[in-house]
Design a protein around this motif. Structure first.
Motif, PDB file in Angstrom:
ATOM      1  N   LEU A 167      28.267  10.624  40.986  1.00 15.44           N
ATOM      2  CA  LEU A 167      28.720  10.103  40.294  1.00 15.44           C
ATOM      3  C   LEU A 167      27.459   8.568  40.023  1.00 15.44           C
ATOM      4  N   PHE A 168      26.982   8.352  38.905  1.00 13.58           N
ATOM      5  CA  PHE A 168      26.444   7.304  39.128  1.00 13.58           C
ATOM      6  C   PHE A 168      27.107   5.518  38.109  1.00 13.58           C
ATOM      7  N   ILE A 169      26.559   4.875  38.819  1.00  9.74           N
ATOM      8  CA  ILE A 169      27.447   3.417  38.272  1.00  9.74           C
ATOM      9  C   ILE A 169      26.156   2.487  37.953  1.00  9.74           C
ATOM     10  N   PHE A 170      26.110   1.648  37.038  1.00  7.25           N
ATOM     11  CA  PHE A 170      24.718   1.177  36.604  1.00  7.25           C
ATOM     12  C   PHE A 170      25.840  -0.496  36.113  1.00  7.25           C
ATOM     13  N   ASP A 171      25.112  -0.826  37.234  1.00  5.94           N
ATOM     14  CA  ASP A 171      25.878  -2.155  37.278  1.00  5.94           C
ATOM     15  C   ASP A 171      24.809  -3.497  36.622  1.00  5.94           C
ATOM     16  N   ARG A 200      27.105  18.015  33.187  1.00  2.00           N
ATOM     17  CA  ARG A 200      28.633  18.136  32.415  1.00  2.00           C
ATOM     18  C   ARG A 200      29.348  17.231  33.549  1.00  2.00           C
ATOM     19  N   LYS A 201      29.074  18.051  34.499  1.00  2.00           N
ATOM     20  CA  LYS A 201      30.438  17.945  35.772  1.00  2.00           C
ATOM     21  C   LYS A 201      30.412  16.267  36.260  1.00  2.00           C
ATOM     22  N   SER A 202      29.005  15.352  36.285  1.00  2.00           N
ATOM     23  CA  SER A 202      29.090  14.340  36.964  1.00  2.00           C
ATOM     24  C   SER A 202      30.270  13.675  35.536  1.00  2.00           C
ATOM     25  N   ILE A 203      29.623  11.546  36.399  1.00  5.09           N
ATOM     26  CA  ILE A 203      30.773  10.826  36.147  1.00  5.09           C
ATOM     27  C   ILE A 203      29.045   9.771  35.812  1.00  5.09           C
ATOM     28  N   PHE A 204      29.433   9.501  34.836  1.00  8.01           N
ATOM     29  CA  PHE A 204      28.883   7.394  34.730  1.00  8.01           C
ATOM     30  C   PHE A 204      29.234   6.564  34.427  1.00  8.01           C
TER      31      PHE A 204
END
Length: 331
Positions: A167-171, A200-204
């Motif tokens: 999971l990648f979160i860009f604030d 393909r199974k990652s979340i951005f």
């Protein structure tokens, strides 16, 4: 129960090591293999790994959190749950899930990101598979953009290689240098693999104040027309929101290929909060502190905040952003 399992595994592992010395070479190889497998199992019990024991979507938990902790965001709540539930129950997604969360400060964007992490990863935001990038901290200098692009690509590739369910979160996307986010465009596209790695199974998840004006304008129009807040639908804000973000030359999404190539799955609007929602935030804050919720205190905190438009005082300027510190003063 878990401790008993670990003790049993350790005992078996120790026994296998002793038995190695008593068997012929072929048997020794088999026993060593069993010991190594047991060792990995013990390791996975004790330390977070990219394994269903540590990564498992709790749909019921996310639904409950959105219903009981996120106030005044019927559109965001519905989109986020459906998007995640569909994506995480799909064994073969065609691309990563990409969500872009927009709205004024204090409306719940970071809060929702935390909910998502806590209902996928056992370690929540502390999981080594959850990665948070803050524009002003990680990418502060325009002159270093080329270096940032290379680093960002390496960070994402390395982490997804380690665990595809990352999971990648860009604030603070509204403060990111224009053009920088385009460097990860290939990882969000419809590719089976890139250099042997599947994304393909990652979340951005992108968080941004950009587009807040467009969302607020729609909410205000509904209020002026005497229409209920719950009547606002995604179709009422999505097009104007995506165009506003795409054409904002001070935003990290300015003319980005992520939008131009339709790689953002959902633009999620967070509506400005009203007095009643601030009261709910205060009451929830009291419960989090194991205090008895006090409606009078909640009312006082909510009334003392700044609202706009000035004459009507409809929407909270800071949403629920400062509620926690306000409680220290009022209780």
């Amino acid at each position: 129960m878990k401790l008993a399992h670990i003790i049993l595994l350790v005992t078996a592992f120790s026994s296998s090591s002793v038995l190695v010395r008593a068997f012929d070479p072929i048997t020794t190889t088999v026993v060593v293999g069993i010991g190594a497998t047991l060792g990995r199992t013990i390791y996975n019990y004790l330390r977070e790994s990219c394994d269903p024991k540590w990564i498992s979507f709790n749909a019921t938990g996310l639904r409950a959190d959105l219903d009981s902790k996120l106030f005044g965001q019927h559109i965001a709540s519905r989109i986020i749950f459906k998007a995640l539930n569909g994506f995480l129950n799909n064994e073969n997604p065609k691309k990563p899930l990409v969500l872009s969360l927009h709205g004024w400060t204090g409306t719940g964007k970071n809060f929702v990101s935390k909910m998502i992490a806590e209902n996928i990863y056992r370690e929540g935001m502390d999981s080594k598979f959850v990665h948070v990038f803050t524009s002003t901290l990680h990418f502060p200098h325009l002159s270093h953009n080329i270096t940032y692009k290379a680093q960002l690509q390496q960070w994402i590739k390395g982490n997804v290689s380690n665990c595809e369910r990352s999971l990648f979160i860009f604030d603070e996307m509204d403060k990111m240098q224009p053009g920088l986010i385009d460097s990860i465009k290939p990882y969000l596209d419809y590719y089976d693999k890139l250099d042997g790695v599947s994304y393909r199974k990652s979340i951005f998840i992108f968080l941004s104040n950009a587009g807040g004006e467009s969302i607020t304008e729609t909410a205000l129009d509904f209020w002026k027309a005497g229409r209920g807040r719950e009547e606002i639908e995604l179709k009422d804000v999505e097009t104007a929101l995506s165009l506003s973000v795409f054409n904002n030359n001070k935003s990290g999404f300015f003319h980005t290929s992520l939008i131009d190539k339709n790689l953002v799955d959902f633009f999620v609007p967070f509506l400005p909060l009203e007095y009643q929602h601030v009261v709910q935030c205060v009451m929830a804050g009291m419960r989090d502190r194991d205090m008895d919720p006090d409606a009078d205190v909640a009312d006082q905190v909510a009334r003392d905040l700044v609202y706009f438009p000035k004459s009507e005082r409809v929407f909270s300027v800071k949403g629920c952003k400062t509620i926690d510190s306000k409680l220290d003063y009022y209780t």
